[in-house]
Motif scaffolding. Structure first.
Motif, PDB file in Angstrom:
ATOM      1  N   MET A 197       0.820  -1.219   0.000  1.00 20.45           N
ATOM      2  CA  MET A 197       0.000   0.000   0.000  1.00 20.45           C
ATOM      3  C   MET A 197       0.852   1.268   0.000  1.00 20.45           C
ATOM      4  O   MET A 197       0.314   2.383   0.043  1.00 20.45           O
ATOM      5  CB  MET A 197      -0.919  -0.009   1.228  1.00 20.45           C
ATOM      6  N   LYS A 198       2.164   1.108  -0.018  1.00 22.96           N
ATOM      7  CA  LYS A 198       3.092   2.245   0.029  1.00 22.96           C
ATOM      8  C   LYS A 198       2.941   3.048   1.314  1.00 22.96           C
ATOM      9  O   LYS A 198       3.112   4.281   1.337  1.00 22.96           O
ATOM     10  CB  LYS A 198       2.903   3.168  -1.185  1.00 22.96           C
ATOM     11  N   VAL A 199       2.603   2.357   2.411  1.00 21.06           N
ATOM     12  CA  VAL A 199       2.485   2.996   3.719  1.00 21.06           C
ATOM     13  C   VAL A 199       3.755   2.719   4.517  1.00 21.06           C
ATOM     14  O   VAL A 199       4.133   1.553   4.700  1.00 21.06           O
ATOM     15  CB  VAL A 199       1.262   2.470   4.497  1.00 21.06           C
ATOM     16  N   ASP A 200       4.413   3.754   4.964  1.00 21.01           N
ATOM     17  CA  ASP A 200       5.633   3.612   5.763  1.00 21.01           C
ATOM     18  C   ASP A 200       5.238   3.508   7.238  1.00 21.01           C
ATOM     19  O   ASP A 200       4.947   4.520   7.887  1.00 21.01           O
ATOM     20  CB  ASP A 200       6.560   4.811   5.540  1.00 21.01           C
ATOM     21  N   LEU A 201       5.215   2.279   7.766  1.00 24.25           N
ATOM     22  CA  LEU A 201       4.811   2.068   9.156  1.00 24.25           C
ATOM     23  C   LEU A 201       5.735   2.773  10.136  1.00 24.25           C
ATOM     24  O   LEU A 201       5.330   3.104  11.254  1.00 24.25           O
ATOM     25  CB  LEU A 201       4.767   0.567   9.460  1.00 24.25           C
ATOM     26  N   LYS A 202       6.961   3.012   9.726  1.00 27.67           N
ATOM     27  CA  LYS A 202       7.922   3.650  10.620  1.00 27.67           C
ATOM     28  C   LYS A 202       7.574   5.110  10.904  1.00 27.67           C
ATOM     29  O   LYS A 202       8.083   5.701  11.860  1.00 27.67           O
ATOM     30  CB  LYS A 202       9.330   3.552  10.032  1.00 27.67           C
ATOM     31  N   LYS A 203       6.697   5.683  10.086  1.00 28.12           N
ATOM     32  CA  LYS A 203       6.298   7.071  10.288  1.00 28.12           C
ATOM     33  C   LYS A 203       5.032   7.194  11.129  1.00 28.12           C
ATOM     34  O   LYS A 203       4.590   8.309  11.426  1.00 28.12           O
ATOM     35  CB  LYS A 203       6.087   7.744   8.930  1.00 28.12           C
ATOM     36  N   LEU A 204       4.434   6.042  11.515  1.00 26.77           N
ATOM     37  CA  LEU A 204       3.220   6.066  12.326  1.00 26.77           C
ATOM     38  C   LEU A 204       3.568   6.144  13.817  1.00 26.77           C
ATOM     39  O   LEU A 204       4.699   5.849  14.216  1.00 26.77           O
ATOM     40  CB  LEU A 204       2.396   4.817  12.046  1.00 26.77           C
ATOM     41  N   PRO A 205       2.605   6.494  14.673  1.00 27.14           N
ATOM     42  CA  PRO A 205       2.864   6.586  16.125  1.00 27.14           C
ATOM     43  C   PRO A 205       3.096   5.239  16.804  1.00 27.14           C
ATOM     44  O   PRO A 205       3.441   5.207  17.988  1.00 27.14           O
ATOM     45  CB  PRO A 205       1.582   7.238  16.667  1.00 27.14           C
ATOM     46  N   LEU A 206       2.890   4.136  16.084  1.00 31.03           N
ATOM     47  CA  LEU A 206       3.030   2.807  16.661  1.00 31.03           C
ATOM     48  C   LEU A 206       4.385   2.651  17.350  1.00 31.03           C
ATOM     49  O   LEU A 206       5.426   2.965  16.774  1.00 31.03           O
ATOM     50  CB  LEU A 206       2.891   1.772  15.547  1.00 31.03           C
ATOM     51  N   LYS A 207       4.356   2.152  18.609  1.00 28.70           N
ATOM     52  CA  LYS A 207       5.610   2.047  19.358  1.00 28.70           C
ATOM     53  C   LYS A 207       5.797   0.702  20.048  1.00 28.70           C
ATOM     54  O   LYS A 207       6.923   0.302  20.345  1.00 28.70           O
ATOM     55  CB  LYS A 207       5.694   3.159  20.405  1.00 28.70           C
ATOM     56  N   VAL A 208       4.690  -0.001  20.335  1.00 30.67           N
ATOM     57  CA  VAL A 208       4.768  -1.258  21.083  1.00 30.67           C
ATOM     58  C   VAL A 208       3.910  -2.314  20.397  1.00 30.67           C
ATOM     59  O   VAL A 208       2.808  -2.018  19.923  1.00 30.67           O
ATOM     60  CB  VAL A 208       4.285  -1.076  22.540  1.00 30.67           C
ATOM     61  N   GLY A 209       4.419  -3.539  20.352  1.00 35.15           N
ATOM     62  CA  GLY A 209       3.630  -4.674  19.888  1.00 35.15           C
ATOM     63  C   GLY A 209       3.695  -5.781  20.927  1.00 35.15           C
ATOM     64  O   GLY A 209       4.763  -6.045  21.498  1.00 35.15           O
ATOM     65  N   ILE A 210       2.545  -6.417  21.196  1.00 34.02           N
ATOM     66  CA  ILE A 210       2.506  -7.528  22.154  1.00 34.02           C
ATOM     67  C   ILE A 210       1.971  -8.738  21.402  1.00 34.02           C
ATOM     68  O   ILE A 210       0.814  -8.758  20.973  1.00 34.02           O
ATOM     69  CB  ILE A 210       1.624  -7.199  23.374  1.00 34.02           C
ATOM     70  N   PHE A 211       2.828  -9.736  21.245  1.00 34.72           N
ATOM     71  CA  PHE A 211       2.542 -10.838  20.338  1.00 34.72           C
ATOM     72  C   PHE A 211       2.604 -12.188  21.046  1.00 34.72           C
ATOM     73  O   PHE A 211       3.484 -12.416  21.877  1.00 34.72           O
ATOM     74  CB  PHE A 211       3.535 -10.821  19.169  1.00 34.72           C
ATOM     75  N   GLY A 212       1.679 -13.064  20.708  1.00 34.03           N
ATOM     76  CA  GLY A 212       1.657 -14.395  21.303  1.00 34.03           C
ATOM     77  C   GLY A 212       0.771 -15.319  20.503  1.00 34.03           C
ATOM     78  O   GLY A 212       0.501 -15.095  19.328  1.00 34.03           O
ATOM     79  N   ALA A 213       0.328 -16.408  21.148  1.00 31.22           N
ATOM     80  CA  ALA A 213      -0.556 -17.438  20.579  1.00 31.22           C
ATOM     81  C   ALA A 213       0.173 -18.420  19.678  1.00 31.22           C
ATOM     82  O   ALA A 213      -0.416 -19.411  19.252  1.00 31.22           O
ATOM     83  CB  ALA A 213      -1.742 -16.820  19.832  1.00 31.22           C
ATOM     84  N   GLU A 214       1.455 -18.177  19.381  1.00 33.06           N
ATOM     85  CA  GLU A 214       2.251 -19.112  18.602  1.00 33.06           C
ATOM     86  C   GLU A 214       3.723 -18.883  18.947  1.00 33.06           C
ATOM     87  O   GLU A 214       4.102 -17.754  19.279  1.00 33.06           O
ATOM     88  CB  GLU A 214       2.010 -18.915  17.101  1.00 33.06           C
ATOM     89  N   PRO A 215       4.544 -19.932  18.906  1.00 33.20           N
ATOM     90  CA  PRO A 215       5.968 -19.740  19.187  1.00 33.20           C
ATOM     91  C   PRO A 215       6.609 -18.851  18.126  1.00 33.20           C
ATOM     92  O   PRO A 215       6.253 -18.928  16.945  1.00 33.20           O
ATOM     93  CB  PRO A 215       6.540 -21.168  19.129  1.00 33.20           C
ATOM     94  N   TRP A 216       7.544 -18.002  18.546  1.00 30.51           N
ATOM     95  CA  TRP A 216       8.270 -17.176  17.577  1.00 30.51           C
ATOM     96  C   TRP A 216       9.680 -16.956  18.083  1.00 30.51           C
ATOM     97  O   TRP A 216       9.942 -16.911  19.273  1.00 30.51           O
ATOM     98  CB  TRP A 216       7.549 -15.859  17.297  1.00 30.51           C
ATOM     99  N   SER A 217      10.600 -16.855  17.154  1.00 25.74           N
ATOM    100  CA  SER A 217      12.017 -16.820  17.486  1.00 25.74           C
ATOM    101  C   SER A 217      12.499 -15.388  17.707  1.00 25.74           C
ATOM    102  O   SER A 217      11.816 -14.410  17.390  1.00 25.74           O
ATOM    103  CB  SER A 217      12.827 -17.445  16.343  1.00 25.74           C
TER     104      SER A 217
END
Length: 423
Positions: A192-212
């Protein structure tokens, strides 16, 4: 601090023992399944006088929940149950879990604690992309966020382009979803040509599956956030059993609600501190569906040393796999997370893969299907060498173009029988 830590651990053990005694008494008096199990072993609630006596008690398994489907393990009358959730039932009959009003309050409090551990405040806007409904993820985060006082966007999973549009329009600062879906969001944002790095997003909380750890690095780089791991399972509570803190030196298990053990998955024997094995959990504050020594099938180890954040709760390492999902390839135990950790080190690959088991004669062989961002040289041979260096087995590498493998809006499917594999 160390003196305070010792004092806190002593107080915590007292809370655990009181909760254990109360829970054992409750299930013995109100759950025929547990009374029968205890009677067969010659155990009564009076026999539990220390935390060490926990080993005397029987295990509970997912099969026990299925055998007593739907309400056979309830410790309260049905009129006291205010919420039902259920597992997906992908490997058999679904398991139903039940909550009293107090249980819902306890769960919300645990999820508020999770959010605070991850640095979330009441000023944040949380885009909750976990699934709502019978799956515990969505409502678990929702209630915790509201208890914290944060703003919740209850978008659930899917509608990926809309997710990205809302991130832009609403100024979401926190993302909650599965780690594989976070990468899918990043992929679609790129389209979509959206640069997520320019958004206010700062924290992600992830689970429900193993991840490395390599997947963590990939998520943090592509979304420009701090990615935290959370652990839970529907049968025990849902999300909120354990989570990382700001130090990210393991996941703190909230021992004032759950007593953890590590056992040998083959023998059931309790293992000494620091050993790797299967995580077993006993609930000590649940009313509706308390569980004694529930075998999670998740493989990890406990870290008993003090965390630099100062929290008193013991930590567990990231889940490396499951004892019942473990692959045995020519006598070698293989977890999908081990393969993932290798793939994520190779720049030419996309973070989407599938492990395909193919019978050749009497032996199982492993194929690794993985998407390539761009090819360079004999990439298949290089991947095979890297996997052999870690696992000591030869695998067949099947390189496929980008966007070939099916994306998941929930838990990612990582292992398939070749006869059932469908791209």
């Amino acid at each position: 601090m160390k003196n305070q830590q010792r004092k806190s651990r002593t107080e915590l053990r007292r809370i655990q023992l009181d909760g254990l005694k109360e829970t054992v008494k409750r299930v013995y008096e109100n759950v025929p399944f547990y009374k029968n199990c205890f009677d067969r072993l010659g155990i009564t609630p009076e026999d539990i006088s220390s935390l060490e006596d926990l080993e005397k008690l029987p295990f509970t398994t997912k099969e026990d929940l299925r055998d007593n489907y739907p309400f056979g393990l309830l410790a309260v009358p049905m009129k006291d149950i205010v919420r039902l959730h259920a597992s997906s039932g992908t490997t058999g009959k679904a398991t139903v879990v039940a909550y009293t009003k107090k249980d819902i309050g306890t769960w919300a409090g645990l999820m508020e604690r999770v959010l605070r551990y991850c640095g979330v405040t009441e000023s944040d806007i949380i885009q909750n992309a976990y699934g709502y409904g019978l799956f515990t993820g969505g409502l678990g985060f929702h209630y915790g966020a509201e208890k914290l006082g944060a703003t919740v966007v209850p978008i659930s999973g899917g509608n990926t382009k809309r997710q990205i549009n809302l991130m832009q329009d609403l100024g979401s600062t926190v993302l909650t979803c599965t780690p594989s879906y976070a990468l899918h969001l990043a992929e679609v944002a790129g389209e979509m040509k959206v640069d997520l790095k320019k958004l206010p997003l700062k924290v992600g909380i992830f689970g429900a599956e193993p991840w490395s750890e390599k997947m963590r690095e990939e998520i943090e780089e592509k979304l420009s956030i701090k990615a935290f791991d959370i652990y839970g399972l529907s049968e025990v509570m849902g999300p909120g059993v354990a989570c990382e803190c700001s130090a990210q030196e393991g996941l703190h298990i909230f021992e004032d609600h759950f007593i953890p053990e590590i056992i040998d998955p083959k023998t059931g024997k309790t293992l000494p501190p620091g050993s790797e094995g299967e995580l077993v959990l006993t609930t000590i504050t649940k009313e509706g569906l308390p569980l004694i020594r529930y075998r999670t099938r998740d493989i990890t180890s406990l870290i008993e040393e003090e965390c630099s954040c100062g929290a008193v709760h013991v930590r567990m390492k990231k889940i490396m796999g499951r004892s019942d999902d473990m692959l045995i390839i020519r006598g070698v135990n293989v977890f999908p997370s081990q393969i993932e950790s290798v793939l994520m080190t190779i720049d030419e690959l996309n973070p989407h893969y599938l492990l395909v088991i193919n019978k050749k004669g009497t032996l199982d062989e492993l194929e690794v299907w993985v998407e390539t961002a761009h090819k360079s040289g004999d990439l298949s041979a290089r991947i095979s060498r890297e996997i052999y260096a870690v696992l000591g087995i030869n695998v067949k590498i099947n390189l496929v173009p980008p966007k070939t493998l099916k994306r998941s809006e929930g838990k990612a499917v990582r292992v398939l029988n070749k006869n059932e594999a469908a791209l």
